[in-house]
Design a protein around this motif. Structure first.
Motif, short mmCIF file in Angstrom:
data_model
loop_
_atom_site.label_atom_id
_atom_site.label_comp_id
_atom_site.label_asym_id
_atom_site.label_seq_id
_atom_site.Cartn_x
_atom_site.Cartn_y
_atom_site.Cartn_z
N TYR A 213 68.42 36.60 -60.09
CA TYR A 213 67.40 37.27 -59.30
C TYR A 213 66.16 37.50 -60.15
O TYR A 213 66.26 37.91 -61.31
CB TYR A 213 67.91 38.62 -58.76
N GLU A 214 65.00 37.19 -59.59
CA GLU A 214 63.71 37.45 -60.23
C GLU A 214 63.59 36.87 -61.65
O GLU A 214 63.20 37.55 -62.60
CB GLU A 214 63.42 38.95 -60.26
N GLY A 215 63.98 35.60 -61.80
CA GLY A 215 63.77 34.92 -63.07
C GLY A 215 64.85 35.17 -64.11
O GLY A 215 64.74 34.67 -65.23
N GLU B 142 61.81 30.49 -63.97
CA GLU B 142 60.82 31.52 -63.64
C GLU B 142 59.68 30.92 -62.82
O GLU B 142 58.52 31.27 -62.99
CB GLU B 142 60.30 32.17 -64.92
N TYR B 143 60.02 30.00 -61.94
CA TYR B 143 59.03 29.39 -61.06
C TYR B 143 58.46 30.48 -60.15
O TYR B 143 59.19 31.34 -59.67
CB TYR B 143 59.68 28.29 -60.22
N SER B 144 57.15 30.47 -59.91
CA SER B 144 56.52 31.63 -59.26
C SER B 144 55.69 31.33 -58.02
O SER B 144 54.82 32.11 -57.65
CB SER B 144 55.64 32.35 -60.29
N GLU B 145 55.98 30.22 -57.33
CA GLU B 145 55.22 29.91 -56.11
C GLU B 145 56.13 29.95 -54.88
O GLU B 145 57.12 29.24 -54.80
CB GLU B 145 54.58 28.52 -56.23
N ASN B 146 55.77 30.80 -53.94
CA ASN B 146 56.46 30.87 -52.64
C ASN B 146 57.97 31.02 -52.78
O ASN B 146 58.74 30.25 -52.20
CB ASN B 146 56.14 29.63 -51.79
N CYS B 147 58.41 32.01 -53.53
CA CYS B 147 59.84 32.24 -53.72
C CYS B 147 60.44 32.95 -52.50
O CYS B 147 59.73 33.50 -51.66
CB CYS B 147 60.07 33.07 -54.98
N TYR B 148 61.76 32.94 -52.43
CA TYR B 148 62.46 33.52 -51.29
C TYR B 148 62.43 35.04 -51.32
O TYR B 148 62.12 35.70 -50.33
CB TYR B 148 63.91 33.03 -51.29
N GLU B 149 62.77 35.61 -52.48
CA GLU B 149 62.71 37.05 -52.68
C GLU B 149 61.99 37.32 -53.99
O GLU B 149 62.23 36.65 -54.99
CB GLU B 149 64.12 37.66 -52.75
N GLY B 150 61.15 38.33 -54.01
CA GLY B 150 60.46 38.66 -55.25
C GLY B 150 59.43 37.62 -55.63
O GLY B 150 58.94 36.85 -54.80
N LYS B 151 59.13 37.56 -56.92
CA LYS B 151 58.05 36.71 -57.41
C LYS B 151 58.52 35.49 -58.20
O LYS B 151 57.72 34.64 -58.55
CB LYS B 151 57.11 37.54 -58.29
N LYS B 152 59.83 35.41 -58.50
CA LYS B 152 60.32 34.30 -59.32
C LYS B 152 61.57 33.68 -58.70
O LYS B 152 62.40 34.38 -58.11
CB LYS B 152 60.60 34.77 -60.74
N CYS B 153 61.70 32.37 -58.88
CA CYS B 153 62.86 31.64 -58.37
C CYS B 153 63.12 30.43 -59.28
O CYS B 153 62.56 30.35 -60.38
CB CYS B 153 62.64 31.21 -56.92
N ILE B 154 63.94 29.50 -58.86
CA ILE B 154 64.34 28.36 -59.69
C ILE B 154 63.86 27.06 -59.07
O ILE B 154 64.03 26.85 -57.86
CB ILE B 154 65.88 28.32 -59.83
N LYS B 155 63.31 26.18 -59.87
CA LYS B 155 62.90 24.85 -59.43
C LYS B 155 63.63 23.83 -60.29
O LYS B 155 63.57 23.88 -61.51
CB LYS B 155 61.39 24.66 -59.58
N VAL B 156 64.32 22.89 -59.64
CA VAL B 156 65.10 21.89 -60.37
C VAL B 156 64.76 20.49 -59.84
O VAL B 156 64.71 20.28 -58.63
CB VAL B 156 66.62 22.11 -60.21
N ASN B 157 64.57 19.55 -60.76
CA ASN B 157 64.42 18.15 -60.37
C ASN B 157 65.74 17.45 -60.68
O ASN B 157 66.13 17.33 -61.86
CB ASN B 157 63.27 17.48 -61.13
#
Length: 200
Positions: A30-32, A49-64
């Motif tokens: 949660y939150e990075g 700690e991805y910070s664009e248009n997350c589900y909750e709060g200001k940080k989420c996960i981006k994976v390629n």
């Protein structure tokens, strides 16, 4: 044993019991941050700690997930399977897999669907694997375990790293793995290929 105020020696009560300790399992991310004793052990470099248009709060996960990349998180204490029913998380994709690209969806996978039955006493990690495609961007947020109705009736349990360090663990270890190539089936019909990985 001594009284802390008078410093007079007193008899130790012959009672054994447990004190409630911090939960090291239920909340995973949660939150990075990975919470409790959960850790990111991916073979790629997810943006935790991805910070664009997350589900909750200001940080989420981006994976390629290109080139068979693996995103996985690990708990070295190993949660007891009987204490949980499922894993819950939010997911968003750029092109496919979810019902609508670019839109967050909340998903719940039961441990039974992942192959973790009552005969599996503990589990260790969750793994999401991509394929050979060039780019497979997937976002995750608010990852947690869903508690079961299990009641320990006051039984002491190993639920912090301090306990684990003094506990001689001789039980089986299990890993749940989720194959991203089959993720479309997970989203639309909850049919997905799962791999149980045994003790490392």
């Amino acid at each position: 044993m001594y009284d802390p105020f008078s410093l007079k020696e007193i008899k130790s009560p012959k009672v054994e019991g447990c004190c409630k300790l911090d939960d090291a399992y239920t909340d995973i991310y949660y939150e990075g941050k990975y919470l409790g004793e959960w850790q990111d052990i991916s073979n790629c470099e997810p943006e935790n700690e991805y910070s664009e248009n997350c589900y909750e709060g200001k940080k989420c996960i981006k994976v390629n997930f290109k080139d068979w990349n693996v995103y996985q998180f690990f708990n070295r204490i190993q949660p007891e399977t009987k204490r949980y029913n499922a894993i819950k998380f939010a997911i968003k994709t750029e092109k496919y897999i979810t019902s609508e690209a670019g839109k967050w969806e909340e998903k719940v996978l039961t441990l039974e669907e992942l192959g973790l039955t009552s005969s599996t006493k503990k589990f260790r990690k969750f793994m999401f694997q991509g394929s050979k495609k060039d780019s497979q961007i997937i976002y995750f947020d608010s990852i947690k375990l869903v508690k079961s109705d299990y009641d320990d009736q006051g039984e002491c349990s190993i639920n912090t790293i301090q306990d684990y360090n003094v506990y001689n663990d001789k039980e089986n270890k299990a890993t749940s793995s989720i194959n991203i190539e089959s993720f479309k089936l997970l989203i639309f019909s909850l049919l997905i290929s799962f791999l149980l990985i045994g003790r490392n």
